[in-house]
Write an enzyme that holds these catalytic residues in place. Structure first.
Site, PDB file in Angstrom:
ATOM      1  N   CYS A  82       1.041  -1.362  -0.051  1.00  0.00           N
ATOM      2  CA  CYS A  82      -0.214   0.280  -0.420  1.00  0.00           C
ATOM      3  C   CYS A  82       1.268   1.312   0.058  1.00  0.00           C
ATOM      4  O   CYS A  82       0.672   2.692  -0.511  1.00  0.00           O
ATOM      5  CB  CYS A  82      -0.837   0.046   1.446  1.00  0.00           C
ATOM      6  SG  CYS A  82      -1.994  -1.426   1.095  1.00  0.00           S
ATOM      7  N   HIS A 123      -3.110   6.666   0.379  1.00  0.00           N
ATOM      8  CA  HIS A 123      -3.865   5.024   0.027  1.00  0.00           C
ATOM      9  C   HIS A 123      -5.406   5.054   0.272  1.00  0.00           C
ATOM     10  O   HIS A 123      -5.659   5.140   1.193  1.00  0.00           O
ATOM     11  CB  HIS A 123      -2.868   3.675   1.424  1.00  0.00           C
ATOM     12  CG  HIS A 123      -2.997   2.462   1.482  1.00  0.00           C
ATOM     13  ND1 HIS A 123      -3.497   2.146  -0.466  1.00  0.00           N
ATOM     14  CD2 HIS A 123      -3.892   2.282   1.792  1.00  0.00           C
ATOM     15  CE1 HIS A 123      -4.437   1.362  -0.177  1.00  0.00           C
ATOM     16  NE2 HIS A 123      -4.468   0.861   1.330  1.00  0.00           N
ATOM     17  N   ASN A 151     -10.305  -1.640  -1.869  1.00  0.00           N
ATOM     18  CA  ASN A 151      -8.714  -1.967  -1.611  1.00  0.00           C
ATOM     19  C   ASN A 151      -8.571  -1.874  -2.361  1.00  0.00           C
ATOM     20  O   ASN A 151      -7.682  -3.157  -2.244  1.00  0.00           O
ATOM     21  CB  ASN A 151      -8.270  -1.860  -0.377  1.00  0.00           C
ATOM     22  CG  ASN A 151      -7.089  -1.597   0.113  1.00  0.00           C
ATOM     23  OD1 ASN A 151      -6.163  -1.442  -0.526  1.00  0.00           O
ATOM     24  ND2 ASN A 151      -6.822  -1.361   2.137  1.00  0.00           N
TER      25      ASN A 151
END
Lengths: 356, 77
Positions: free
Chosen positions: A121, A269, A300
């Site tokens: 990430c 992120h 995500n």
């Protein structure tokens, strides 16, 4: 560590998301025993839908599609690429690395350097730092920064805590040496003592794949995993984010001599809207400066989430105008990295879904 | 200093399952039918917002009532 570069520019960006769209209702079976939890996943965590890649479509394929789109739309001759970096934790093979495979698929010249960066990430910012360092060192004028993951391929389908959070995507960014002064500030961090918070315990060389690594077990919350599945502690990751990110953002602003008001957008992120809202609150940032629609619509996307947010949430503006953007990734490692730079006008910024 | 009423208000707005007035200082939160991992995350968020620091999972484990959580934050421990 901190670093400043004076002559780099992000001149084009393409992001390719997984070909299949899944809504939270598609995962309703995971919450058959508690329909209220499904509703709260929707209203509290805030992820409506995810773009995922089926088995057989890999990070390499998504990054290749993004790179081809970028090279053709921005009319870049592949022969002018000096280096290709691939940031991923879900490569096609243990050996060779994705960057070499993509170097071949994209017919890049033999004079180009190619290597992978194993980060998740936080990885896009780490990759941008490396691209900038290569450009500033003088050996390269054009770097192709590819970043992507298929984290859904690491998650056990009955892990109710993790399944509804993740999507898959690959990205391609063209980073070039610029003629004018274009300062960019970076701050990179890590905390390896927190490695257990997000981890795929088995399947590497410490605990190789075998019959014992395929055994399912059920956690306290009803989530099923094997040692080869991704484990993520929501509590630890949440606390880590709120412990480290606000300070990291303030540190970078101080290093750049900038105030939060000078920044047009804080592109974090895209973990999920819940964590992003808490982060905005803690940093006292107005929510309109903290894009989160990418998380809501795509899930995500690990190392592709920051470029996806640049393309999805800010793409229309950045295509026409220049904006001062703070990008910051945080997650597996534990690792976090932030940068402050001006982006745009970059006529080619696009996000699209992979076609099977 | 955040009052316990302000903390409860923040908690109720974070935990989507809770209606305003559901929680009191004496509420034994683990007995609530909707108490789960999402409610835990919402509690961590409310704690961070009100006290400017993180509530460790092991500290939350030692709490029985809403007031126990508030006292941890208010004491600055």
């Amino acid at each position: 560590m901190q670093a400043r570069f004076d002559h780099i520019t992000l001149s084009a960006l393409s992001v390719c998301t997984g070909p299949e769209t899944r809504t939270l209702d598609d995962d309703a079976g995971l919450y058959a025993d508690s329909p209220g939890q499904l509703e709260r996943m929707r209203s509290m965590v805030g992820i409506d839908r995810r773009h995922v890649a089926p088995r057989g479509v890999t990070t390499l394929d998504l990054c290749e599609a993004a790179a081809r789109n970028l090279l053709s739309a921005a009319e870049i001759d592949p022969g002018t690429i000096d280096a290709v970096l691939c940031v991923t934790q879900t490569p096609d093979h243990w050996q060779p690395c994705n960057a070499n495979l993509l170097h071949g698929r994209l017919a890049l010249p033999k004079t180009a350097a190619a290597f992978d960066v194993n980060q998740g990430c936080s990885g896009w910012v780490y990759g941008l730092y490396l691209a900038a360092a290569m450009l500033e060192a003088g050996g390269a004028r054009r770097v192709l920064l590819l970043a992507g993951d298929t984290v859904t391929h690491c998650i056990h389908p009955r892990d109710r805590a993790t399944v509804p959070l993740f999507g898959d995507a690959g990205s391609a960014a063209l980073v070039e040496r610029s003629g004018e002064a274009t300062p960019a500030w970076f701050a990179l961090h890590s905390d390896g003592t927190g490695h257990g918070a997000i981890k795929v315990p088995a399947g590497g060389f410490r605990q190789p794949s075998g019959p014992d690594t395929c055994v399912e077990s059920t956690a306290e919350d009803g989530s099923v995993r094997t040692p080869e599945s991704l484990f993520m502690s929501g509590i630890e990751v949440f606390n880590f984010t709120l412990r480290e990110e606000p300070g990291a953002v303030r540190e970078l602003l101080a290093f750049a001599g900038a105030e939060a008001e000078d920044v047009d957008a804080f592109v974090f992120h895209q973990a999920n809207p819940f964590i992003l809202k808490n982060l905005a609150k803690r940093l006292r940032l107005p929510e309109e400066k903290v894009p989160m629609d990418t998380a809501r619509r795509f899930g995500n996307q690990s190392s592709a989430s920051v470029p996806a947010a640049l393309a999805h949430d800010l793409g229309r503006i950045l295509a026409r105008e220049r904006r001062r953007v703070l990008c910051s990734g945080f997650g597996v490692g534990l690792s976090w990295a932030s940068c402050l730079l001006d982006i745009g006008p970059a006529p080619h910024i696009r996000i699209f879904q992979y076609q099977l | 200093m955040t009052t316990i009423d302000a903390f409860i208000e923040e908690l109720e707005s974070n935990i989507m399952a809770a209606e305003s007035g559901d929680l009191t200082p004496e509420t034994r939160f683990r007995d609530l039918p909707w108490w789960d991992s999402l409610a835990v995350l919402a509690t961590l968020g409310a704690f961070d917002t009100c006290f400017g620091r993180q509530l460790a999972a092991e500290d939350l484990k030692r709490c029985e009532t809403v007031r126990d959580i508030y006292d941890l934050g208010a004491s600055g421990a």
